[in-house]
Design an enzyme around this catalytic site. Structure first.
Site, PDB file in Angstrom:
ATOM      1  N   HIS A 212     -38.004   2.382 -44.891  1.00  0.00           N
ATOM      2  CA  HIS A 212     -37.149   2.142 -46.062  1.00  0.00           C
ATOM      3  C   HIS A 212     -37.918   2.469 -47.335  1.00  0.00           C
ATOM      4  CE1 HIS A 212     -33.977  -0.107 -43.841  1.00  0.00           C
ATOM      5  NE2 HIS A 212     -34.965  -0.163 -42.970  1.00  0.00           N
TER       6      HIS A 212
ATOM      7  N   HIS B  60     -31.706   3.532 -50.112  1.00  0.00           N
ATOM      8  CA  HIS B  60     -32.213   2.359 -49.395  1.00  0.00           C
ATOM      9  C   HIS B  60     -33.147   2.712 -48.234  1.00  0.00           C
ATOM     10  CE1 HIS B  60     -31.848  -1.474 -47.169  1.00  0.00           C
ATOM     11  NE2 HIS B  60     -31.760  -0.672 -46.129  1.00  0.00           N
TER      12      HIS B  60
ATOM     13  N   GLU C 207     -30.348 -26.941 -41.045  1.00  0.00           N
ATOM     14  CA  GLU C 207     -31.173 -26.687 -39.861  1.00  0.00           C
ATOM     15  C   GLU C 207     -31.903 -25.351 -39.947  1.00  0.00           C
ATOM     16  OE1 GLU C 207     -27.908 -27.441 -39.704  1.00  0.00           O
ATOM     17  OE2 GLU C 207     -27.822 -29.426 -38.776  1.00  0.00           O
TER      18      GLU C 207
ATOM     19  N   HIS D 111     -20.630 -31.335 -28.917  1.00  0.00           N
ATOM     20  CA  HIS D 111     -21.953 -31.936 -29.086  1.00  0.00           C
ATOM     21  C   HIS D 111     -22.743 -32.011 -27.777  1.00  0.00           C
ATOM     22  CE1 HIS D 111     -20.537 -32.748 -33.029  1.00  0.00           C
ATOM     23  NE2 HIS D 111     -21.537 -33.561 -33.344  1.00  0.00           N
TER      24      HIS D 111
HETATM   25  C1  TPP Z   1     -30.547 -10.810 -40.880  1.00  0.00           C
HETATM   26  C2  TPP Z   1     -30.510  -9.343 -41.130  1.00  0.00           C
HETATM   27  N1  TPP Z   1     -29.323  -8.710 -41.159  1.00  0.00           N
HETATM   28  C3  TPP Z   1     -29.284  -7.370 -41.338  1.00  0.00           C
HETATM   29  C4  TPP Z   1     -30.421  -6.642 -41.490  1.00  0.00           C
HETATM   30  C5  TPP Z   1     -30.362  -5.131 -41.647  1.00  0.00           C
HETATM   31  N2  TPP Z   1     -30.694  -4.759 -43.030  1.00  0.00           N
HETATM   32  C6  TPP Z   1     -31.915  -4.380 -43.391  1.00  0.00           C
HETATM   33  S1  TPP Z   1     -32.039  -4.101 -45.029  1.00  0.00           S
HETATM   34  C7  TPP Z   1     -30.399  -4.451 -45.274  1.00  0.00           C
HETATM   35  C8  TPP Z   1     -29.786  -4.385 -46.646  1.00  0.00           C
HETATM   36  C9  TPP Z   1     -30.540  -5.232 -47.572  1.00  0.00           C
HETATM   37  O1  TPP Z   1     -30.125  -5.059 -48.861  1.00  0.00           O
HETATM   38  P1  TPP Z   1     -31.109  -5.412 -50.047  1.00  0.00           P
HETATM   39  O2  TPP Z   1     -31.765  -6.701 -49.761  1.00  0.00           O
HETATM   40  O3  TPP Z   1     -30.373  -5.278 -51.299  1.00  0.00           O
HETATM   41  O4  TPP Z   1     -32.262  -4.356 -49.897  1.00  0.00           O
HETATM   42  P2  TPP Z   1     -32.376  -2.964 -50.654  1.00  0.00           P
HETATM   43  O5  TPP Z   1     -31.132  -2.203 -50.302  1.00  0.00           O
HETATM   44  O6  TPP Z   1     -32.454  -3.278 -52.079  1.00  0.00           O
HETATM   45  O7  TPP Z   1     -33.604  -2.369 -50.076  1.00  0.00           O
HETATM   46  C10 TPP Z   1     -29.797  -4.787 -44.084  1.00  0.00           C
HETATM   47  C11 TPP Z   1     -28.374  -5.155 -43.950  1.00  0.00           C
HETATM   48  C12 TPP Z   1     -31.634  -7.352 -41.450  1.00  0.00           C
HETATM   49  N3  TPP Z   1     -32.818  -6.745 -41.580  1.00  0.00           N
HETATM   50  N4  TPP Z   1     -31.650  -8.696 -41.307  1.00  0.00           N
END
Ligand code: TPP
Length: 666
Positions: free
Chosen positions: A35, A270, A416, A478
């Site tokens: 990324h 991204h 939790e 539960h």
């Molecule tokens: C719990 C979780 N869900 C989905 C992802 C897949 N994922 C990685 S980065 C991202 C988008 C994140 O957006 P942002 O925090 O704005 O990052 P940016 O685009 O600015 O790098 C997703 C959905 C992940 N890593 N973790």
């Protein structure tokens, strides 16, 4: 104030930011994955953090009083690797080139203990925010516990970088609310607010006012231009200088993918999409054509800064030495915490239960944790609003709070998931032993954090009570049936379901001696007898072995009945009714049993005896491995029923009668 400092260094920081961008572009380009958006968009933030704001010593990454940095947005891992390399950590340029390659110290997402300077395993969004809150709690508690009027051992800050994705996750929201309520003013969250997520512009999925939100949960919030070095430096310095009882968030407006105009500011910025424009981007940034370029100026800038850091470190070390000599008890406690060492004879020092003690294992657990807490001063124990039921309150101690940060009981509230992530943060920091409690059926609410504790090898202890349909009238919502086995499939997690109070003592000691991964203690709501016709030492030791011969057969071995937890009682009763040749094996922890030598396992479950029955009040799948094709498993492969616990057990066939019947049918 910070402006003046930056006037001298802003040229160096700008240069370093540009070169960090270059490293990220080249690394992502080289492996065609990863990324780019965050490393490019947050380059100025990285320059200020590593080149100005943070106190650290790359030669001593574990310095107790270092500022901790957690990249919650773990997908931006090249941000961290670039800055760790540039700032002089033991992360070579070759390692940057090896980004995402097999066995490199630069894995796809940051992994704890794989790379010097990486404070947490991140990537599942939001977890790092919870980890940072745990780190901050640990820092607060450490300062309150170990600083003296004469000496300050801990006054560091915890800084996390999170994006829109982290901010959208529930775990972060729970942790943020907890941090505000707990007054963790040593915590600084940098929110990389670039208005872009993965699929689209962030406006497609969010529309809230971040400043108002943070303000409403007790944080100080400021919004800045994340590319303005001075603005970043001032915001961070003021957050550090202002210990006013509130955590701080710096909402940094940034341009995702800045440096690659073709994708900057859009969702295309991204991921790795921009890497194909590497050459033009390098040129546009004013970098030479040489890939993975780091100038001598940048190297020299950080070398000089490290000299200053080393001086800070040396001053701190002197303070520490004097403090330790004047406070040997506290110093020993702190060192034990860092080493994760607990008394060798911990188990022997947990008082034995009366032979006729009859209680739920959650109740025995409450007795044992209080004994353990006396012997392991590093142990902290929280509950997600269920202390009254989970029984893990440390009675001789106080509650952790903004006004009493040395307390050992942590009121997590009904959060939790954050409890799991915060416990991980405490465990990452490594000064205290974290434990957290809730009903077993809600373990799934924190499962992502448990998984990460397993992956990162964190010695967190979970106290999960109300462990079966035996909870009764609350009904199937539960009544866990799949949960124990669901936990058992998480690698590196020990799941111990003790049968009686002495196995509970053994389970707690096993959890405390374990330093390489988490342990879940699975405890009943309903009463179980003390199996006092068998030696105490055998049952205590048995919990640590994971499986052991509780009742040896009379005469030749014909049948093995194995069970865990509250069902061991049924196995014993069935065995006594079935007569000679029946062995009862208590199996409190399948993972521990599996780790024993072959010879031990063969001695407990001899291959020569294939008539085997297992009973556990839960799904049957995992037990087949132990009973074999010729055996039988008595369990519950359906959801439970709303009725008194003993009635539900009876109705679903979790009884000694059923064991007798099944053995006779083998
Ligand atoms: C719990 C979780 N869900 C989905 C992802 C897949 N994922 C990685 S980065 C991202 C988008 C994140 O957006 P942002 O925090 O704005 O990052 P940016 O685009 O600015 O790098 C997703 C959905 C992940 N890593 N973790």
């Amino acid at each position: 104030m910070s402006k003046e400092i930056l006037e001298e260094t802003s040229g160096s920081l700008t240069r370093a930011a540009t070169e960090a961008r270059g490293l990220a572009i080249d690394a992502v380009h080289a492996c065609s994955s990863g990324h780019l958006g965050l490393p490019l968009g947050c380059a100025e933030i990285g320059a200020v953090l590593f080149g100005h704001t943070m106190r650290y010593n790359p030669a001593a990454p574990g310095w107790l009083n270092r500022d901790r940095f957690i990249l919650s947005a773990g997908h931006g891992s090249m941000f961290l690797y670039s800055w760790l390399h540039l700032s002089g950590y033991d992360l070579s340029l070759q390692s940057v080139k090896d980004f995402r390659k097999l066995n490199s110290v630069t894995p796809g997402h940051p992994e704890f203990e794989e790379t010097p300077g990486v404070e947490a395993t991140t990537g599942p969004l939001g977890q790092g925010v919870g980890n940072a809150v745990g780190y901050a709690l640990s820092g607060k508690r450490a300062a309150a516990r170990y600083n003296t009027a004469e000496h300050t051992i801990f006054d560091h800050h915890v800084i996390a970088l999170a994006g829109d994705g982290c901010m959208q996750e529930g775990v972060a929201r729970e942790a943020i609310a907890f941090a505000g309520h707990s007054g963790l003013d040593n915590l600084i969250l940098i929110y990389d607010s670039n208005d872009v997520t993965l699929d689209a512009m962030a406006e497609v999925t969010q529309s809230e006012d971040a400043e108002s939100y943070f303000g409403s949960v007790g944080w100080d919030a400021v919004t800045i231009d994340g590319h303005d070095l001075n603005a970043v430096a001032e915001a961070l310095q003021s957050a550090k200088d202002n210990d006013n009882g509130k955590p701080k968030v710096v909402i940094a407006k940034t341009l995702i993918g800045k440096g690659i105009p073709e994708v900057a500011g859009t969702a295309a910025g991204h991921g790795e999409g921009g890497a194909k424009f590497a050459e033009a981007a390098r040129e546009g940034l004013g970098l030479p054509a040489e890939t993975f370029y780091v100038s001598d100026e940048t190297t020299n800038f950080f070398a000089a800064r490290n000299g200053v850091m080393k001086d800070h470190f040396a001053v701190w070390e002197k303070t520490y030495e004097v403090w330790a000599s004047q406070n040997p008890g506290l110093a020993a406690e702190l060192q034990d915490g860092v080493a994760k060492s607990v008394p060798e004879d911990l188990l022997d020092r947990i008082p034995e239960f009366d032979a006729d003690h009859k209680d739920a294992t959650r109740g025995s657990g409450g007795v044992v944790i209080n004994a353990v807490a006396k012997l392991v001063p590093q142990l902290v124990s929280g509950s997600a609003d269920l202390y009254g039921s989970t029984k893990n309150y440390i009675k001789d101690d106080t509650d952790f709070s903004a006004s009493n940060p040395s307390g050992r009981n942590i009121w997590f509230g009904i959060r939790e998931h954050a409890m799991g992530a915060i416990c991980n943060g405490i465990a990452y920091d490594g000064l205290f032993r974290a434990s957290g409690a809730t009903f077993l059926v809600f373990a799934d609410y924190l499962r992502p954090s448990i998984r990460l504790a397993g992956l990162a090898g964190l010695p967190v202890t979970y106290i999960f009570t109300h462990d079966s349909v035996g909870v009764g009238e609350d009904g199937p919502t539960h009544q866990p049936v799949e949960t124990v086995s669901g936990l058992r499939v998480i690698p590196n997690l020990d799941v111990i379901r003790p049968a009686d109070p002495e196995e509970v003592a053994g389970a707690w000691a096993a959890a405390m001696h374990r330093t390489s991964g988490p342990t879940a203690l699975i405890l009943t709501r309903q009463g179980v007898p003390n199996l006092s016709s068998f030696p105490v030492a055998q049952r205590r030791q048995g919990a640590s072995l994971g499986g052991y011969v509780l009742k040896k057969e009379e005469g030749d071995l014909k049948v093995i009945i194995m069970a865990s937890g509250s069902e061991v009682e049924h196995a014993l009763e069935a065995a006594s009714r079935l007569g000679e040749g029946v062995r009862v094996v208590s199996m409190p922890c399948l993972e521990r049993f599996d780790r024993q030598e072959d010879a031990y396992r063969e001695a407990v479950l001899p291959g020569s005896c294939q008539k085997r029955v297992a009973i556990e009040a839960g799904v049957t799948n995992l037990w087949w491995k132990y009973v074999g094709a010729a055996g039988q498993v008595i369990g519950i492969d359906r959801f439970g029923l709303s009725a008194p616990g003993n009635v539900v057990m009876q109705e679903l066939g979790i009884t000694a009668d059923k064991v007798v019947e099944v053995v006779e049918d083998l």
